[in-house]
Design an enzyme around this catalytic site. Structure first.
Site, PDB file in Angstrom:
ATOM      1  N   GLU A   1       0.856  -1.184   0.000  1.00  0.00           N
ATOM      2  CA  GLU A   1       0.000   0.000   0.000  1.00  0.00           C
ATOM      3  C   GLU A   1       0.892   1.233   0.000  1.00  0.00           C
ATOM      4  O   GLU A   1       1.833   1.313   0.785  1.00  0.00           O
ATOM      5  CB  GLU A   1      -0.857   0.072   1.266  1.00  0.00           C
ATOM      6  CG  GLU A   1      -1.534  -1.206   1.672  1.00  0.00           C
ATOM      7  CD  GLU A   1      -2.704  -1.532   0.787  1.00  0.00           C
ATOM      8  OE1 GLU A   1      -2.939  -0.790  -0.180  1.00  0.00           O
ATOM      9  OE2 GLU A   1      -3.372  -2.547   1.060  1.00  0.00           O
TER      10      GLU A   1
ATOM     11  N   HIS B   1      -2.764  -6.694  11.117  1.00  0.00           N
ATOM     12  CA  HIS B   1      -3.652  -7.691  10.500  1.00  0.00           C
ATOM     13  C   HIS B   1      -3.529  -9.068  11.147  1.00  0.00           C
ATOM     14  O   HIS B   1      -3.187 -10.041  10.472  1.00  0.00           O
ATOM     15  CB  HIS B   1      -3.335  -7.827   9.003  1.00  0.00           C
ATOM     16  CG  HIS B   1      -3.513  -6.577   8.205  1.00  0.00           C
ATOM     17  ND1 HIS B   1      -2.981  -6.420   6.944  1.00  0.00           N
ATOM     18  CD2 HIS B   1      -4.185  -5.431   8.480  1.00  0.00           C
ATOM     19  CE1 HIS B   1      -3.316  -5.220   6.474  1.00  0.00           C
ATOM     20  NE2 HIS B   1      -4.037  -4.595   7.389  1.00  0.00           N
TER      21      HIS B   1
ATOM     22  N   ASN C   1      -5.454  -6.571   2.330  1.00  0.00           N
ATOM     23  CA  ASN C   1      -6.009  -6.189   3.630  1.00  0.00           C
ATOM     24  C   ASN C   1      -7.209  -7.087   3.949  1.00  0.00           C
ATOM     25  O   ASN C   1      -7.985  -7.424   3.064  1.00  0.00           O
ATOM     26  CB  ASN C   1      -6.458  -4.735   3.590  1.00  0.00           C
ATOM     27  CG  ASN C   1      -5.438  -3.854   2.903  1.00  0.00           C
ATOM     28  OD1 ASN C   1      -5.165  -4.041   1.727  1.00  0.00           O
ATOM     29  ND2 ASN C   1      -4.862  -2.933   3.615  1.00  0.00           N
TER      30      ASN C   1
HETATM   31  P1  FAD Z   1     -12.130  -6.918  15.445  1.00  0.00           P
HETATM   32  O1  FAD Z   1     -12.540  -5.916  14.435  1.00  0.00           O
HETATM   33  O2  FAD Z   1     -10.766  -6.798  16.042  1.00  0.00           O
HETATM   34  O3  FAD Z   1     -13.223  -6.882  16.603  1.00  0.00           O
HETATM   35  C1  FAD Z   1     -13.096  -7.601  17.793  1.00  0.00           C
HETATM   36  C2  FAD Z   1     -13.802  -6.834  18.912  1.00  0.00           C
HETATM   37  O4  FAD Z   1     -13.926  -7.685  20.049  1.00  0.00           O
HETATM   38  C3  FAD Z   1     -13.051  -5.596  19.372  1.00  0.00           C
HETATM   39  O5  FAD Z   1     -13.930  -4.489  19.372  1.00  0.00           O
HETATM   40  C4  FAD Z   1     -12.597  -5.953  20.789  1.00  0.00           C
HETATM   41  O6  FAD Z   1     -12.519  -4.836  21.651  1.00  0.00           O
HETATM   42  C5  FAD Z   1     -13.646  -6.944  21.216  1.00  0.00           C
HETATM   43  N1  FAD Z   1     -13.202  -7.902  22.239  1.00  0.00           N
HETATM   44  C6  FAD Z   1     -12.037  -8.580  22.294  1.00  0.00           C
HETATM   45  N2  FAD Z   1     -12.007  -9.413  23.349  1.00  0.00           N
HETATM   46  C7  FAD Z   1     -13.186  -9.251  23.992  1.00  0.00           C
HETATM   47  C8  FAD Z   1     -13.748  -9.836  25.165  1.00  0.00           C
HETATM   48  N3  FAD Z   1     -13.099 -10.781  25.878  1.00  0.00           N
HETATM   49  N4  FAD Z   1     -14.986  -9.420  25.567  1.00  0.00           N
HETATM   50  C9  FAD Z   1     -15.660  -8.469  24.841  1.00  0.00           C
HETATM   51  N5  FAD Z   1     -15.166  -7.901  23.723  1.00  0.00           N
HETATM   52  C10 FAD Z   1     -13.943  -8.289  23.304  1.00  0.00           C
HETATM   53  N6  FAD Z   1      -7.962  -4.119   7.466  1.00  0.00           N
HETATM   54  C11 FAD Z   1      -8.352  -3.855   6.203  1.00  0.00           C
HETATM   55  O7  FAD Z   1      -8.953  -4.717   5.553  1.00  0.00           O
HETATM   56  N7  FAD Z   1      -8.090  -2.641   5.634  1.00  0.00           N
HETATM   57  C12 FAD Z   1      -7.415  -1.654   6.293  1.00  0.00           C
HETATM   58  O8  FAD Z   1      -7.227  -0.551   5.770  1.00  0.00           O
HETATM   59  C13 FAD Z   1      -6.960  -1.930   7.608  1.00  0.00           C
HETATM   60  N8  FAD Z   1      -6.225  -1.012   8.306  1.00  0.00           N
HETATM   61  C14 FAD Z   1      -5.924  -1.257   9.614  1.00  0.00           C
HETATM   62  C15 FAD Z   1      -5.267  -0.270  10.362  1.00  0.00           C
HETATM   63  C16 FAD Z   1      -5.030  -0.466  11.715  1.00  0.00           C
HETATM   64  C17 FAD Z   1      -4.324   0.589  12.503  1.00  0.00           C
HETATM   65  C18 FAD Z   1      -5.457  -1.663  12.342  1.00  0.00           C
HETATM   66  C19 FAD Z   1      -5.234  -1.894  13.809  1.00  0.00           C
HETATM   67  C20 FAD Z   1      -6.087  -2.653  11.604  1.00  0.00           C
HETATM   68  C21 FAD Z   1      -6.314  -2.468  10.247  1.00  0.00           C
HETATM   69  N9  FAD Z   1      -6.967  -3.440   9.494  1.00  0.00           N
HETATM   70  C22 FAD Z   1      -7.299  -3.179   8.186  1.00  0.00           C
HETATM   71  C23 FAD Z   1      -7.326  -4.756  10.065  1.00  0.00           C
HETATM   72  C24 FAD Z   1      -8.820  -4.882  10.390  1.00  0.00           C
HETATM   73  O9  FAD Z   1      -9.263  -3.772  11.137  1.00  0.00           O
HETATM   74  C25 FAD Z   1      -9.034  -6.197  11.161  1.00  0.00           C
HETATM   75  O10 FAD Z   1      -8.611  -7.267  10.328  1.00  0.00           O
HETATM   76  C26 FAD Z   1     -10.489  -6.417  11.548  1.00  0.00           C
HETATM   77  O11 FAD Z   1     -10.964  -5.377  12.357  1.00  0.00           O
HETATM   78  C27 FAD Z   1     -10.672  -7.751  12.257  1.00  0.00           C
HETATM   79  O12 FAD Z   1     -12.063  -7.998  12.373  1.00  0.00           O
HETATM   80  P2  FAD Z   1     -12.623  -9.020  13.453  1.00  0.00           P
HETATM   81  O13 FAD Z   1     -14.091  -9.075  13.281  1.00  0.00           O
HETATM   82  O14 FAD Z   1     -11.849 -10.285  13.347  1.00  0.00           O
HETATM   83  O15 FAD Z   1     -12.242  -8.407  14.878  1.00  0.00           O
END
Ligand code: FAD
Length: 497
Positions: free
Chosen positions: A353, A438, A476
């Site tokens: 990127e 990621h 991503n």
């Molecule tokens: P998450 O989105 O991580 O959600 C999990 C949630 O569960 C969180 O809100 C957390 O607080 C909650 N949680 C955890 N443990 C507990 C618990 N025990 N009890 C209650 N709640 C809990 N991806 C892209 O595709 N494009 C991008 O441009 C991109 N940029 C990024 C930039 C940054 C700075 C970061 C950090 C990530 C980026 N990502 C990007 C990655 C993307 O955000 C993640 O892959 C995605 O959010 C993961 O989704 P998920 O549903 O697996 O979990």
């Protein structure tokens, strides 16, 4: 409330959790979502919900007394500063060999990420999710995810003329002169809003450098898409600042879920116990893996299989900067939303990127986040001495990622007569090899679960987030996480309810 009974409990409010909640609610099921982070719906004393990347305050980090910026140096000087400890939005979670950045709050990673919404090339899908039928993903679930997330692409004519993408145009020119394809990267940012920011007719967000600690305006986080739709059904409730600490079979059927309510200092104020017929683990790759590994090891869910905790990868993330010549300025105004990438996946195992450095001053730097085919995988394990879950990743395991990224940047540097920046990650350090944005894997589809995320050994327990994906998505990850969740929840609703 403690003692309550809910048909479906979702742990976490990121991509997987939001898809599960919306589709279950639409199918007539009452859903309770439990989120350890804050709601992020109330402005602070400055009138804004989220703080700016350039002026982090207590809202920026999850329970830290000092910021831990991914780009932690500038011109060789450390930029981190003291903040007060608070349940802020970005968690820089430290394991022995890697810092894993994650979003905390209602919306999960969608609150802090760049919004880059990339569907992998179909030819790469077999390596990403080998047990999933690509036809159904590319015909049904990727389109459904893209629609639900509100994905769009920058207007190419505007891209060519706006000051805020000069850095990306320099990135394109250098890529193309070295023979690499430059591709536009779709995003969930509202592109019309960004045009208005550039025209000066609306309050700036991407053009004010907002990103890592939240966007106050243009970004369509999950709060504005899936979660808004889910709560509008009237069947979904969300408890922020509630952290799930245990899940175990209940004597009368279903599962007993123990939840700590926390305050903004991170201290537990109340512990609640609820019963749920079904529990969806959507705490993110790290959150879900940590819970499952702990629950297996401590005898709460002893029948989980030995795949739990395995197959974790960093999506091959590695960062670097290049120092441009004086005739290639990258601009003092940079949109915080990246919109282009350099594709050398097939030949070199890297997709880079072209990222912003929104410092507000001219830096003559090009900055890149590469996603690479790094084959290394780590494993989570329970540490009875500390009562915590460890991850056995080692920093040296980034070397294949660096080698793959070099297939792009060594060539560009040689063609342009330029060098790597050595002042962005330390004093004389080229590669940002200490982190990932990621995290993926830890409860891999078809291994720790069946082919739809049902946890082996426990009917009614499901994994529905990035933990299902075995370590790499070639781009991503959140579109793939969302599309897989759409696929799995459709099957679960049709056959299990
Ligand atoms: P998450 O989105 O991580 O959600 C999990 C949630 O569960 C969180 O809100 C957390 O607080 C909650 N949680 C955890 N443990 C507990 C618990 N025990 N009890 C209650 N709640 C809990 N991806 C892209 O595709 N494009 C991008 O441009 C991109 N940029 C990024 C930039 C940054 C700075 C970061 C950090 C990530 C980026 N990502 C990007 C990655 C993307 O955000 C993640 O892959 C995605 O959010 C993961 O989704 P998920 O549903 O697996 O979990």
């Amino acid at each position: 409330a403690s003692g309550a009974h809910v048909p479906a409990l979702v742990i976490g409010t990121g991509y997987g959790g939001s898809v599960a909640a919306l589709r279950l609610a639409q199918a007539g099921v009452d859903v309770h979502m439990v989120e350890m982070g804050m709601a992020w719906d109330t402005p602070g004393s400055d009138g804004k919900i989220f703080c700016n990347t350039l002026s982090p305050d207590n809202r920026s980090y999850w329970l830290r007394t000092r910021t831990k910026a991914p780009l932690n140096y500038f011109l060789g000087f450390p930029i981190d500063r003291d903040i007060s400890r608070y349940t802020g939005i970005l968690d820089a979670e430290e394991f022995s060999g890697i810092t894993v950045y994650q979003g905390r709050g209602v919306g999960g990673g969608s609150l802090v990420n760049g919004g880059m919404a990339v569907t992998p090339k179909r030819e790469n899908f077999g390596a990403i999710l080998p047990t999933v039928n690509p036809d159904e993903m590319y015909d049904i679930y990727y389109p459904r995810a893209n629609a639900g997330l509100g994905v769009g692409t920058v207007d190419p004519a505007w891209f060519d003329s706006t000051d805020c993408y000069q850095y990306a145009r320099v990135g394109r020119k250098h890529a193309q002169r070295s023979g690499f394809p430059f591709v536009f990267v779709p995003d969930v940012y509202d592109w019309d809003y960004m045009k208005q920011e550039a025209a000066g007719t609306v309050t700036k967000s991407a053009l004010a450098g907002e990103i890592l600690y939240g966007n106050n305006y243009g970004k369509k986080s999950l709060q504005k898409t899936y979660i808004a739709q889910a709560t509008a059904t009237g069947r979904v409730t969300i408890s922020p600042l509630h952290k799930v600490v245990s899940v175990a079979p209940a004597s009368g059927g279903g599962y007993t879920v123990v939840i700590d309510q926390i305050n903004t200092s991170g201290e537990t104020t109340t512990t609640k116990t609820v019963t749920a017929d079904r529990v969806f683990f959507a705490a993110g790759s790290v959150g879900t893996s940590k819970l499952l590994v702990k629950l297996k090891a401590t005898g709460m869910l002893p029948n989980l299989n030995n795949e739990v905790g395995k197959g974790w990868g960093d999506n091959g993330n590695v960062m670097c900067g290049r120092a441009n010549h004086i005739w290639d300025p990258t601009g003092s105004l940079q949109s915080s939303i990246p919109c282009g990438g350099i594709d050398n996946w097939a030949a070199g195992g890297a997709f880079a990127e072209v990222a912003p450095l929104p410092t507000g001053i001219e830096t003559f730097a090009s900055f890149y986040l590469s996603i690479t085919k790094n084959p290394n995988r780590a494993e989570f394990s329970w540490n009875p001495a500390t009562g915590k879950v460890d991850l056995n990743w080692q920093q040296s395991w980034k070397q294949p990622a660096i080698d793959m990224a070099k297939t792009i940047f060594d060539k560009i540097n040689s063609k342009e007569g330029t060098i790597y920046r050595t002042d962005l990650f330390g004093v004389y350090k080229i590669w940002g090899d200490h982190l990932t944005y990621h995290p993926l894997g830890g409860a891999v589809l078809g291994k720790a679960t069946d082919n739809y995320g049902r946890l082996v050994g426990y009917p009614g327990l499901y994994v529905i987030d990035g933990a299902l994906i075995p370590g790499n998505t070639s781009v991503n990850p959140f579109v793939t996480i969302t599309a897989l969740a759409e696929r799995n929840i459709e099957k679960i609703i049709a056959t299990d309810l």
